[in-house]
Scaffold this motif. Structure first.
Motif, PDB file in Angstrom:
ATOM      1  N   LEU B 226      23.143  27.726 -22.977  1.00 46.60           N
ATOM      2  CA  LEU B 226      23.907  28.440 -24.015  1.00 46.60           C
ATOM      3  C   LEU B 226      24.977  29.312 -23.352  1.00 46.60           C
ATOM      4  O   LEU B 226      26.128  29.344 -23.790  1.00 46.60           O
ATOM      5  CB  LEU B 226      22.962  29.309 -24.848  1.00 46.60           C
ATOM      6  CG  LEU B 226      21.803  28.578 -25.563  1.00 46.60           C
ATOM      7  CD1 LEU B 226      20.952  29.581 -26.340  1.00 46.60           C
ATOM      8  CD2 LEU B 226      22.326  27.496 -26.497  1.00 46.60           C
ATOM      9  N   ARG B 227      24.567  29.985 -22.288  1.00 52.40           N
ATOM     10  CA  ARG B 227      25.507  30.816 -21.539  1.00 52.40           C
ATOM     11  C   ARG B 227      26.630  29.956 -20.935  1.00 52.40           C
ATOM     12  O   ARG B 227      27.797  30.373 -20.897  1.00 52.40           O
ATOM     13  CB  ARG B 227      24.722  31.528 -20.428  1.00 52.40           C
ATOM     14  CG  ARG B 227      25.486  32.483 -19.581  1.00 52.40           C
ATOM     15  CD  ARG B 227      24.547  33.145 -18.565  1.00 52.40           C
ATOM     16  NE  ARG B 227      25.325  33.860 -17.568  1.00 52.40           N
ATOM     17  CZ  ARG B 227      25.801  33.300 -16.463  1.00 52.40           C
ATOM     18  NH1 ARG B 227      25.570  32.030 -16.198  1.00 52.40           N
ATOM     19  NH2 ARG B 227      26.523  34.022 -15.627  1.00 52.40           N
ATOM     20  N   ALA B 229      27.949  27.408 -22.228  1.00 50.61           N
ATOM     21  CA  ALA B 229      28.925  27.132 -23.293  1.00 50.61           C
ATOM     22  C   ALA B 229      29.887  28.307 -23.453  1.00 50.61           C
ATOM     23  O   ALA B 229      31.093  28.110 -23.645  1.00 50.61           O
ATOM     24  CB  ALA B 229      28.208  26.839 -24.610  1.00 50.61           C
ATOM     25  N   ASP B 230      29.372  29.519 -23.370  1.00 45.57           N
ATOM     26  CA  ASP B 230      30.245  30.696 -23.426  1.00 45.57           C
ATOM     27  C   ASP B 230      31.228  30.703 -22.250  1.00 45.57           C
ATOM     28  O   ASP B 230      32.400  31.046 -22.412  1.00 45.57           O
ATOM     29  CB  ASP B 230      29.414  31.989 -23.384  1.00 45.57           C
ATOM     30  CG  ASP B 230      28.744  32.302 -24.717  1.00 45.57           C
ATOM     31  OD1 ASP B 230      29.285  31.892 -25.763  1.00 45.57           O
ATOM     32  OD2 ASP B 230      27.683  32.947 -24.704  1.00 45.57           O
TER      33      ASP B 230
END
Lengths: 311, 311, 311, 311
Positions: B226-227, B229-230
């Motif tokens: 998820l990180r 993707a950021d």
């Protein structure tokens, strides 16, 4: 409702300026916003102000001025009047970088504060402009990549007196505190918002005044706290307390000592207090003897180590 | 049991060498182990070999040689004999950086492989030496900080023929495959270990040969995906498929296109196959129409985009 | 390559059968597959066999028979021959629920094992059928919802002798071990796969034989380990060691004592060993004195508490 | 500062009462606090009031009364006066279970609200008493184990008119909104606290009035959102939008339809707004066309599906 909007920015002194700066930039992942003589102004990608930490090359470690932003110009005036009534006020200053006039005062224990309202909003340069416009800065992902300054824990010889000052004169909300069997108050957790804590006082066992316990920086997830421990381990940063969950306030923590000797925390979680009439949770001596949420005992140095006030 | 130990290293060509290198170093967080003319040898902090990716400045994108390490010198000889029996062998080479003699062959679709046993173990320089001695390298925490090369997905005109070659000649284990209503096999997921997949073939809708679908790099947690993707979002990397969970093999994914045009994945999770007699899961056309694990539809480009073979 | 496929199922005795069963079903989230007199057969949603834990109402705590599945019928015969050559074999049994004939033996320390190949694959009833067909059972999400049995740690008076037996006769791979300054081996971490550990021996400081240190159950994420600690806390389960990361093998852990007195672990993570020639990591006394990965000291009871063998 | 403390409790009608109740208890993990005829009062373990959801067996789906708690008795009086001045007030009621007198009104779109101050604090029975006294209830860990009601999204024919009413009469803070190229306001995100959103209005494309878009329940981590998707999948709950991250407000989401037809969300994350003078972020049509934070397109049904008001 508190008339304080939030805590920060904060001044931190370090006798190892180069190593401390490398720590906050390379390991914690903060950005340098400005430099001025011995001072470096630093920010997290989620800080909306221009800076949240002023790192000052010095001959000592410890905390300088702790900023507090008032909710409005009117709230500022009302709080200044209340502070002046206590006799702890010291007068107006011109503020600091990106911040307007500020009212200087001390808490009963001697920590220095500045209360202000006017401040600049961070306007990122092109290379730090985020893709989504509802965050202040780009997520560079460098090291721990802390998001913003979250809270501070200061030591005090008399916790109760300081807590009462913060509640009465500053309108902080009191969420949790520790009271020993003999009635001594050894900790108080206060906040200006629904967040579990922003301003914490814990008892200074040494009897000293004005010392800093720790400064805490926020990350959004517990996994980032665990990852931060890996990063500290491989960057040679002293881990004082490995990641776990606090009983008080329910925050997830990682504690260590930055190269200048100041204790810092990487934190996330913590309960939200939505009830306007939330009763203060009072922890007893027996309850605290159980350790943190999952039974981890508090490390001994946590009760003794702090860094001094810097005038 | 497979006589292949694992997949990698892999060669990747890029027409935008500078941007691709910046992507793998600054964004993906890999280290440069060596440079040789147009080639840069890169590694993740958890790769035990000296390099897992050879990025080659070129006039095209696409995959070059795909390495496979045999389980033992004897396993290497047995697999070479089996490959030679298929007529797809091409002979021995001197290997590559830190790798001994290697046997060159092609799969039926034309992708180039080298099978080897001898290789150097990574010996980190002081500044990349980890604190814990059971990991290969220091966790620097730069960007996504991928741990290691995990798996590859190559496109093939005839999935079944290639899958049979890998199972029969290379002794891969076949865990999952897709079979359409008309009997066409459109995907095959194979592994040399208990990990859900290491070598995947999916059908090339264009009918071309030897193309790469994607190269996948491992992180230990879904939060790191998820990180990632950021990080991609704020570094201007094209996100082709946002983080979600695959139905097949149960892996967690993030897909995007690196600056050279090759598709890369950040991955974690995936089921472990402990049963030595695990039956192959065969997915039907109707089942695949349901999308990924949580119903996310596969993006259209996933079925059409690939990068060509480089001789 | 090991000729053992994996560890399990395992028998566990409990003097508090009702509370232990409630623990494994309601708190750990396992399903009851069958009951037979004093024995309850339990499984995690990700166990591919019918059961991984046989909980036996008894007058004591402790471990009974520890199952090991061989890779193939031929591997079974070869391992039996090797065991018989050591003089530790005890002969064939009829197996247990859903498992064919099994070869009974003891390790040098006296723990009882059964090695088998034939076993039934779990066929879920309608209400436990998963939505995705590549997992064995439905994810009910009850309590901790452990996925499967992962590994076991048994105590031994002489770790080295037992480790050598496991490597030589059973073909386990040895990944890490502890050797004190005086040459005593106090721990050995072995696996049949790329997973960091499946069978661990640690030194029994009491000098007793055949004792169990702990049985470990897998969850897929560290967040589930943290959540497990919350669940144990609010279900009154004794937390012996709060969630943190091991230095050895890099696994993430939570340890506690189930109501019958046996130590159990909720675990995830751990390194993967892809190199076929991975050297064994040998930890020194000084290195172990640093505590776990992030400096957490091992709790004292970890070195002394175990549950006895049950004949 | 808003004079509203927080949103909730909420009434939800369902034509499939048994299945809806099973969903909220077994899948979402809520507790039944009381039952009264067709109504079941439900709570999350972190709700400080006795209930946050009143599920009502009915012949339709949809929302009934939406509660709002005022910050203080004085704030309640001031807000009632402001509402009455708009002509939308309907008068005082006796409140509901554990809640004192309440002031009934409608927003311009017709949704029914009750504003109150007096309410009981939850006093858990022994079997639901938590180990740590700073949380309201025991963490049972059943299913998704949502913590509390978080926010609501209601549809409105004219978003701007309703948003202005909420800001002016109710003193909500406006953090983000969408304005199309033609000037139409299609969404407004408001909060009474630093949390990213509590009360959201989005445009009802059907032109209907008083409809509910979704009710959102909080979990503390993104991993719990991902886990919730696995639980929904294996419990046959329709996943409308798989877990991902919103661009607006930065919340992490999972959307689905409960058995009664109402849309529910499992949510976490979301930005905190500490600045008292935070400017409202205005999203343009072009920006919204980019999809959610990581590029996921909003599902079509999100723009069309809602459940009706229930008088």
């Amino acid at each position: 409702m508190s008339e304080i909007a939030h805590l920060g920015p904060v001044e931190m002194h370090t006798p190892n300026a180069e190593e401390s700066l490398a720590f906050f930039v390379d390991v914690m992942g903060m950005e340098i916003e400005a430099q001025d003589g011995p001072a470096t102004y630093l920010r997290g990608w989620g800080d909306y102000q221009r800076w949240s930490l002023k790192l000052i090359a010095s001959d000592t470690s410890g905390m300088g001025v702790l900023g507090l932003r008032a909710w409005s110009p009117e709230a500022l005036e009302r709080r200044v009047a209340a502070i002046e009534a206590t006799g702890l006020g010291e007068g107006w200053t011109d503020g600091d970088l990106g911040r307007g006039r500020s009212y200087r005062f001390r808490d009963p224990d001697g920590h220095r504060f500045e209360l202000y309202y006017e401040c600049d909003r961070y306007d990122p340069p092109e290379h730090l402009r985020p893709s989504l416009k509802n965050v202040p800065g780009r997520y560079t992902g460098r090291g721990i990549a802390i998001k913003r300054l979250d809270h501070i824990n200061v030591l005090a010889a008399d916790v109760r007196a300081n807590r009462e000052f913060c509640v009465d004169a500053l309108t902080y909300r009191l969420y949790e505190r520790i009271e020993l069997d003999d009635g001594t108050e050894t900790g108080a957790w206060m906040s200006a918002t629904i967040a579990a804590h922003e301003l914490i006082y814990t008892k200074d066992a040494s009897g000293a005044n004005g010392r800093l316990h720790h400064l805490a920086f926020w990350v959004d997830t517990r996994e980032e706290c665990l990852r931060a421990a890996d990063i500290w381990l491989d960057h040679g940063i002293e881990i004082e307390a490995a990641p776990s969950k606090h009983a008080i306030a329910q925050g997830f923590f990682l504690y260590g000592i930055e190269p200048g000797g100041n204790r810092v925390e990487v934190t996330t979680g913590g309960r939200f207090v939505y009830a306007p009439d939330e009763p203060c949770v009072v922890w007893t001596e027996a309850e605290r003897a159980k350790g943190q949420a999952w039974g981890v005992k508090t490390v001994e140095s946590f009760h003794t180590y702090g860094t001094p006030p810097v005038a």
